[in-house]
Design an enzyme around this catalytic site. Structure first.
Site, PDB file in Angstrom:
ATOM      1  N   GLN A  79       0.841 -53.985 -25.113  1.00 50.95           N
ATOM      2  CA  GLN A  79       0.597 -55.338 -24.359  1.00 50.95           C
ATOM      3  C   GLN A  79      -1.118 -55.536 -24.656  1.00 50.95           C
ATOM      4  OE1 GLN A  79       2.075 -57.671 -20.915  1.00 50.95           O
ATOM      5  NE2 GLN A  79       0.301 -56.412 -20.017  1.00 50.95           N
TER       6      GLN A  79
ATOM      7  N   HIS B  95      -2.513 -52.067 -10.147  1.00 48.76           N
ATOM      8  CA  HIS B  95      -3.119 -53.381 -10.191  1.00 48.76           C
ATOM      9  C   HIS B  95      -4.514 -53.673  -9.160  1.00 48.76           C
ATOM     10  CE1 HIS B  95       1.039 -54.876 -10.107  1.00 48.76           C
ATOM     11  NE2 HIS B  95       0.844 -55.180 -11.293  1.00 48.76           N
TER      12      HIS B  95
ATOM     13  N   GLN C 243       8.470 -64.371 -20.449  1.00 45.95           N
ATOM     14  CA  GLN C 243       8.217 -63.008 -21.301  1.00 45.95           C
ATOM     15  C   GLN C 243       9.456 -61.980 -20.795  1.00 45.95           C
ATOM     16  OE1 GLN C 243       4.601 -62.260 -19.135  1.00 45.95           O
ATOM     17  NE2 GLN C 243       5.182 -60.113 -18.892  1.00 45.95           N
TER      18      GLN C 243
ATOM     19  N   GLU D  82      -3.509 -49.946 -19.398  1.00 38.74           N
ATOM     20  CA  GLU D  82      -2.786 -49.015 -20.469  1.00 38.74           C
ATOM     21  C   GLU D  82      -1.514 -48.681 -20.319  1.00 38.74           C
ATOM     22  OE1 GLU D  82      -5.543 -45.665 -21.327  1.00 38.74           O
ATOM     23  OE2 GLU D  82      -6.680 -46.953 -22.308  1.00 38.74           O
TER      24      GLU D  82
ATOM     25  N   MET E  41       2.685 -45.954 -11.836  1.00 37.39           N
ATOM     26  CA  MET E  41       3.034 -47.172 -10.712  1.00 37.39           C
ATOM     27  C   MET E  41       3.528 -48.331 -11.825  1.00 37.39           C
ATOM     28  SD  MET E  41       0.175 -46.986  -7.733  1.00 37.39           S
ATOM     29  CE  MET E  41       0.367 -45.545  -6.831  1.00 37.39           C
ATOM     30  N   SER E  42       4.492 -48.905 -10.952  1.00 35.40           N
ATOM     31  CA  SER E  42       5.165 -50.193 -11.496  1.00 35.40           C
ATOM     32  C   SER E  42       5.574 -50.902 -10.547  1.00 35.40           C
ATOM     33  CB  SER E  42       6.052 -49.910 -12.699  1.00 35.40           C
ATOM     34  OG  SER E  42       6.885 -50.953 -12.905  1.00 35.40           O
ATOM     35  N   SER E  43       5.677 -52.276 -10.584  1.00 35.05           N
ATOM     36  CA  SER E  43       6.239 -53.013  -9.524  1.00 35.05           C
ATOM     37  C   SER E  43       7.748 -52.895  -9.759  1.00 35.05           C
ATOM     38  CB  SER E  43       5.844 -54.789  -9.752  1.00 35.05           C
ATOM     39  OG  SER E  43       4.726 -54.833 -10.016  1.00 35.05           O
TER      40      SER E  43
ATOM     41  N   HIS F 100       0.545 -53.026  -6.565  1.00 33.62           N
ATOM     42  CA  HIS F 100       0.274 -51.451  -6.272  1.00 33.62           C
ATOM     43  C   HIS F 100      -0.996 -51.183  -6.602  1.00 33.62           C
ATOM     44  CE1 HIS F 100       0.843 -50.996 -10.442  1.00 33.62           C
ATOM     45  NE2 HIS F 100       2.040 -51.744 -10.592  1.00 33.62           N
TER      46      HIS F 100
HETATM   47  P1  AMP Z   1       2.170 -56.570 -14.401  1.00 36.72           P
HETATM   48  O1  AMP Z   1       2.042 -57.006 -12.882  1.00 36.72           O
HETATM   49  O2  AMP Z   1       3.189 -55.596 -14.346  1.00 36.72           O
HETATM   50  O3  AMP Z   1       2.179 -57.648 -15.328  1.00 36.72           O
HETATM   51  O4  AMP Z   1       0.877 -55.859 -14.542  1.00 36.72           O
HETATM   52  C1  AMP Z   1      -0.280 -56.479 -14.462  1.00 36.72           C
HETATM   53  C2  AMP Z   1      -1.485 -55.561 -15.201  1.00 36.72           C
HETATM   54  O5  AMP Z   1      -1.585 -54.556 -14.508  1.00 36.72           O
HETATM   55  C3  AMP Z   1      -1.159 -55.306 -16.379  1.00 36.72           C
HETATM   56  O6  AMP Z   1      -2.415 -55.305 -17.414  1.00 36.72           O
HETATM   57  C4  AMP Z   1      -0.739 -53.986 -16.483  1.00 36.72           C
HETATM   58  O7  AMP Z   1      -0.940 -53.288 -17.537  1.00 36.72           O
HETATM   59  C5  AMP Z   1      -1.524 -53.288 -15.315  1.00 36.72           C
HETATM   60  N1  AMP Z   1      -0.945 -52.386 -14.809  1.00 36.72           N
HETATM   61  C6  AMP Z   1       0.380 -52.170 -14.133  1.00 36.72           C
HETATM   62  N2  AMP Z   1       0.758 -50.804 -13.919  1.00 36.72           N
HETATM   63  C7  AMP Z   1      -0.216 -50.291 -13.900  1.00 36.72           C
HETATM   64  C8  AMP Z   1      -0.758 -48.998 -13.531  1.00 36.72           C
HETATM   65  N3  AMP Z   1       0.244 -48.115 -13.342  1.00 36.72           N
HETATM   66  N4  AMP Z   1      -1.861 -48.496 -13.768  1.00 36.72           N
HETATM   67  C9  AMP Z   1      -2.870 -49.215 -14.419  1.00 36.72           C
HETATM   68  N5  AMP Z   1      -2.505 -50.549 -14.761  1.00 36.72           N
HETATM   69  C10 AMP Z   1      -1.319 -51.095 -14.533  1.00 36.72           C
END
Ligand code: AMP
Length: 282
Positions: A155, A37, A61, A150, A186-188, A34
């Protein structure tokens, strides 16, 4: 765009660039990309000669089998999104066997107690899994700089500690939380929410912002009580925790000390999907 599935091939490709002292920027992710990322990716592209993004849903994890099973996997879409940004991104999208070589278990890590707070307490083994994958990826990619959001503030602090403790030659950059228009981080995992729940989930950040205002006027315990009361008004949410901690140690704070930086951290469930967010309070 170059896509590697094997660490040996990725290393062989990157090695001449490392010999020429080209700077490698690295963005590790679990995919289902998203804009959050992509904001990390943009920063890396702007600051480095070469940018590597990994896409790997790291099984060690996950402390919840259903969460791992249902985690969105959208590699083709992800590659499209990356190519809209740049064709020069190097993608590493391995199979589990390439990373774990038949032994899909975590190593144990010690992060001076950071691992016992919040996500560590509620997701046993999570940060061992994070340490394992991040260290292995750093060993393959050999980045000069790696970018973390952040959004996963704990993490980010843990990765900084990992780098310090193991003297890894990587500069860790924290990047701001990217939000949907509604304010939802935002989050997957947002992809798994119904339209209705996704709309309602905007409340999480609204309450965090109100908590910040409350924190500026009242005590830490009043702020925590405020957040709990707000969520009681929204029974579709199950509040797992709201904590106010010292930003550096991530230890729960119970009274304010001047010149100390505080942050509020939250984990809530809606439709059995776990959402996390955090906010700087001062
Ligand atoms: P993930 O795919 O959820 O493991 O995230 C991969 C990286 O993207 C990690 O460093 C997360 O902290 C970062 N990340 C995920 N969502 C966001 C967001 N909404 N804003 C900024 N960074 C993000």
């Amino acid at each position: 765009m170059l896509i590697f599935n094997k660490k040996s091939e990725l290393s062989a490709f990157l090695s001449p660039f490392i010999d020429q002292h080209k700077s490698i920027g690295f963005v590790p992710t679990m995919g289902a990309l998203h804009q959050g990322h992509l904001s990390l990716l943009e920063k890396s592209l702007a600051e480095n000669d070469i940018t590597v993004m990994s896409i790997f849903v790291n099984p060690t994890q996950f402390n919840n089998a259903e969460d791992l099973d249902k985690y969105p996997r959208t590699l083709e879409e992800d590659i499209k999104k990356m190519s809209q940004l740049s064709h020069s991104i190097i993608v590493y999208a391995p199979e589990i066997s390439d990373i774990y070589e038949g032994n899909t278990v975590s190593e144990s890590f010690e992060y001076d107690g950071l691992e016992h707070q919040m996500e560590g307490r509620h997701r046993p083994g999570h940060f061992d899994g994070v340490g394992t994958i991040v260290k292995r990826l750093f060993e393959v990619v050999k980045p000069a700089t790696a970018y973390f959001g952040e959004k996963d503030f704990q993490q980010l602090q843990i990765v900084k500690k990992l780098v310090d403790k193991h003297a890894l030659p990587v500069n860790i950059i924290g990047c701001p939380i990217y939000r949907e228009k509604s304010g939802l981080a935002m989050s997957s995992r947002n992809e798994r929410l119904s339209m209705n729940a996704r709309k309602k989930a905007a409340i999480v950040f609204e309450i965090l912002q109100l908590a910040k205002k409350t924190f500026s006027e009242k005590s830490i315990s009043d702020t925590i009580a405020f957040v709990k009361t707000e969520f009681e008004k929204h029974p579709e949410f199950e509040l797992e925790y709201f904590e106010i901690t010292d930003e550096a140690t991530l230890l729960s704070a119970d009274s304010k000390v001047s010149n100390q930086k505080y942050r509020g951290f939250i984990a809530v469930f809606i439709e059995k999907i776990r959402l996390i967010d955090n906010i700087s309070l001062n």
